[in-house]
Design a protein around this motif. Sequence first.
Motif, mmCIF file in Angstrom:
data_model
loop_
_atom_site.group_PDB
_atom_site.id
_atom_site.type_symbol
_atom_site.label_atom_id
_atom_site.label_comp_id
_atom_site.label_asym_id
_atom_site.label_seq_id
_atom_site.Cartn_x
_atom_site.Cartn_y
_atom_site.Cartn_z
ATOM 1 N N SER A 6 67.572 36.756 38.379
ATOM 2 C CA SER A 6 67.346 38.129 38.825
ATOM 3 C C SER A 6 68.568 38.678 39.569
ATOM 4 O O SER A 6 68.920 39.857 39.407
ATOM 5 C CB SER A 6 66.118 38.191 39.733
ATOM 6 O OG SER A 6 66.289 37.337 40.860
ATOM 7 N N ILE A 7 69.221 37.833 40.354
ATOM 8 C CA ILE A 7 70.421 38.270 41.079
ATOM 9 C C ILE A 7 71.563 38.521 40.106
ATOM 10 O O ILE A 7 72.309 39.504 40.236
ATOM 11 C CB ILE A 7 70.803 37.228 42.139
ATOM 12 C CG1 ILE A 7 69.701 37.120 43.195
ATOM 13 C CG2 ILE A 7 72.132 37.589 42.791
ATOM 14 C CD1 ILE A 7 69.985 36.112 44.283
ATOM 15 N N ILE A 8 71.713 37.642 39.107
ATOM 16 C CA ILE A 8 72.759 37.832 38.098
ATOM 17 C C ILE A 8 72.533 39.143 37.352
ATOM 18 O O ILE A 8 73.472 39.920 37.125
ATOM 19 C CB ILE A 8 72.772 36.640 37.123
ATOM 20 C CG1 ILE A 8 73.141 35.356 37.865
ATOM 21 C CG2 ILE A 8 73.732 36.906 35.979
ATOM 22 C CD1 ILE A 8 73.111 34.120 36.999
ATOM 23 N N LEU A 9 71.280 39.409 36.977
ATOM 24 C CA LEU A 9 70.959 40.655 36.274
ATOM 25 C C LEU A 9 71.224 41.866 37.151
ATOM 26 O O LEU A 9 71.752 42.883 36.677
ATOM 27 C CB LEU A 9 69.501 40.627 35.825
ATOM 28 C CG LEU A 9 69.000 41.868 35.077
ATOM 29 C CD1 LEU A 9 69.805 42.074 33.805
ATOM 30 C CD2 LEU A 9 67.514 41.734 34.765
ATOM 31 N N ALA A 10 70.882 41.771 38.434
ATOM 32 C CA ALA A 10 71.108 42.893 39.339
ATOM 33 C C ALA A 10 72.601 43.175 39.504
ATOM 34 O O ALA A 10 73.027 44.335 39.526
ATOM 35 C CB ALA A 10 70.468 42.601 40.693
ATOM 36 N N ARG A 11 73.399 42.113 39.609
ATOM 37 C CA ARG A 11 74.842 42.309 39.745
ATOM 38 C C ARG A 11 75.450 42.916 38.482
ATOM 39 O O ARG A 11 76.302 43.813 38.560
ATOM 40 C CB ARG A 11 75.510 40.974 40.057
ATOM 41 C CG ARG A 11 75.189 40.425 41.446
ATOM 42 C CD ARG A 11 75.780 39.051 41.650
ATOM 43 N NE ARG A 11 75.507 38.547 42.991
ATOM 44 C CZ ARG A 11 75.815 37.323 43.397
ATOM 45 N NH1 ARG A 11 76.409 36.474 42.554
ATOM 46 N NH2 ARG A 11 75.543 36.935 44.632
ATOM 47 N N ALA A 12 75.023 42.431 37.320
ATOM 48 C CA ALA A 12 75.525 42.995 36.069
ATOM 49 C C ALA A 12 75.109 44.454 35.921
ATOM 50 O O ALA A 12 75.903 45.307 35.495
ATOM 51 C CB ALA A 12 75.017 42.175 34.885
ATOM 52 N N THR A 13 73.862 44.761 36.298
ATOM 53 C CA THR A 13 73.385 46.147 36.221
ATOM 54 C C THR A 13 74.172 47.051 37.168
ATOM 55 O O THR A 13 74.517 48.185 36.826
ATOM 56 C CB THR A 13 71.893 46.202 36.558
ATOM 57 O OG1 THR A 13 71.174 45.335 35.674
ATOM 58 C CG2 THR A 13 71.361 47.613 36.422
ATOM 59 N N GLY A 14 74.466 46.533 38.369
ATOM 60 C CA GLY A 14 75.264 47.314 39.308
ATOM 61 C C GLY A 14 76.668 47.583 38.783
ATOM 62 O O GLY A 14 77.193 48.693 38.935
ATOM 63 N N VAL A 75 81.688 43.338 33.992
ATOM 64 C CA VAL A 75 82.771 43.081 33.036
ATOM 65 C C VAL A 75 82.399 41.917 32.125
ATOM 66 O O VAL A 75 82.633 41.957 30.910
ATOM 67 C CB VAL A 75 84.082 42.790 33.791
ATOM 68 C CG1 VAL A 75 85.170 42.342 32.823
ATOM 69 C CG2 VAL A 75 84.530 44.011 34.566
ATOM 70 N N ALA A 76 81.812 40.862 32.692
ATOM 71 C CA ALA A 76 81.421 39.707 31.885
ATOM 72 C C ALA A 76 80.367 40.088 30.858
ATOM 73 O O ALA A 76 80.409 39.641 29.703
ATOM 74 C CB ALA A 76 80.902 38.596 32.802
ATOM 75 N N TRP A 77 79.415 40.942 31.264
ATOM 76 C CA TRP A 77 78.377 41.369 30.318
ATOM 77 C C TRP A 77 78.965 42.184 29.178
ATOM 78 O O TRP A 77 78.636 41.972 28.017
ATOM 79 C CB TRP A 77 77.315 42.180 31.064
ATOM 80 C CG TRP A 77 76.089 42.461 30.249
ATOM 81 C CD1 TRP A 77 74.962 41.704 30.159
ATOM 82 C CD2 TRP A 77 75.884 43.589 29.383
ATOM 83 N NE1 TRP A 77 74.064 42.287 29.308
ATOM 84 C CE2 TRP A 77 74.597 43.438 28.814
ATOM 85 C CE3 TRP A 77 76.647 44.696 29.037
ATOM 86 C CZ2 TRP A 77 74.077 44.363 27.921
ATOM 87 C CZ3 TRP A 77 76.124 45.623 28.137
ATOM 88 C CH2 TRP A 77 74.849 45.457 27.600
ATOM 89 N N VAL A 78 79.856 43.125 29.510
ATOM 90 C CA VAL A 78 80.484 43.941 28.478
ATOM 91 C C VAL A 78 81.335 43.074 27.550
ATOM 92 O O VAL A 78 81.303 43.231 26.320
ATOM 93 C CB VAL A 78 81.341 45.053 29.123
ATOM 94 C CG1 VAL A 78 82.146 45.793 28.071
ATOM 95 C CG2 VAL A 78 80.448 46.031 29.884
ATOM 96 N N SER A 79 82.086 42.133 28.122
ATOM 97 C CA SER A 79 82.933 41.262 27.301
ATOM 98 C C SER A 79 82.099 40.404 26.360
ATOM 99 O O SER A 79 82.554 40.068 25.263
ATOM 100 C CB SER A 79 83.781 40.360 28.209
ATOM 101 O OG SER A 79 84.606 41.131 29.052
ATOM 102 N N ARG A 80 80.906 40.069 26.777
ATOM 103 C CA ARG A 80 80.051 39.225 25.937
ATOM 104 C C ARG A 80 79.512 39.979 24.734
ATOM 105 O O ARG A 80 79.450 39.432 23.625
ATOM 106 C CB ARG A 80 78.890 38.691 26.777
ATOM 107 C CG ARG A 80 77.908 37.831 25.995
ATOM 108 C CD ARG A 80 76.787 37.345 26.875
ATOM 109 N NE ARG A 80 75.839 36.514 26.137
ATOM 110 C CZ ARG A 80 74.741 35.989 26.658
ATOM 111 N NH1 ARG A 80 74.467 36.202 27.936
ATOM 112 N NH2 ARG A 80 73.923 35.263 25.921
ATOM 113 N N TRP A 81 79.124 41.240 24.924
ATOM 114 C CA TRP A 81 78.444 41.977 23.861
ATOM 115 C C TRP A 81 79.317 42.993 23.147
ATOM 116 O O TRP A 81 78.910 43.543 22.117
ATOM 117 C CB TRP A 81 77.221 42.693 24.443
ATOM 118 C CG TRP A 81 76.178 41.736 24.912
ATOM 119 C CD1 TRP A 81 75.873 41.442 26.211
ATOM 120 C CD2 TRP A 81 75.318 40.941 24.105
ATOM 121 N NE1 TRP A 81 74.870 40.510 26.261
ATOM 122 C CE2 TRP A 81 74.510 40.177 24.979
ATOM 123 C CE3 TRP A 81 75.159 40.784 22.731
ATOM 124 C CZ2 TRP A 81 73.553 39.278 24.519
ATOM 125 C CZ3 TRP A 81 74.204 39.892 22.273
ATOM 126 C CH2 TRP A 81 73.421 39.155 23.155
#
Length: 198
Positions: A6-14, A75-81
Amino acid sequence: PATPASIILARATGGLAAFLAFDGVVRLAVEATGLGVYLPQQICSMLGAFACLVLTSAAAPAAAEAVHVALLPGVAWVSRWLPVCLVPVQVMLPTIRLPGGPQEVATLLALLGAGWLVTLVLGARITQAAQGLLSSTPLPSAPAAAAAAITRTLRLPAFWLVVAAASLALGAESPGDGADSNRIGISEDVAPALRRVG
């Protein structure tokens, strides 16, 4: 301990929300100043983000580090997808219909080839000049093995340019068999822009 999902998702969403907010601010600024006539809004966002981060890093390194840490999950989420969105577009690029026929194909190939060559040479010269300014001693000459490795490295982009040229030539069709749409039915604004450039 492992970070909860949940914390990882919140950070990526932020991080993603920060990207979208910055993009929206740049879009409003481009529309208000009329800069969009000269540069696409995406380029303005890229240059604006780069300038803001560089200035923040120079003026307040601690704040820049905090921004970097906060945005890194996004950035990590965008780089992944991102490849999932870009690969289909790149695969279909050679099938775009060019209403100008062979002349337009030649213009596009000349633009791509010349741009790649100029970027390569200019980047090498700038790097060499920067190294000369930063180094107090003369730079040693590269050994023959390194030079051979560089030559082999340049063969791959040259090969891809040839493949792209052949694919584009096979995918192009003569004018008159359709308006500005490609084979998948999407309207294209690339061809008129290339004609203006050429």
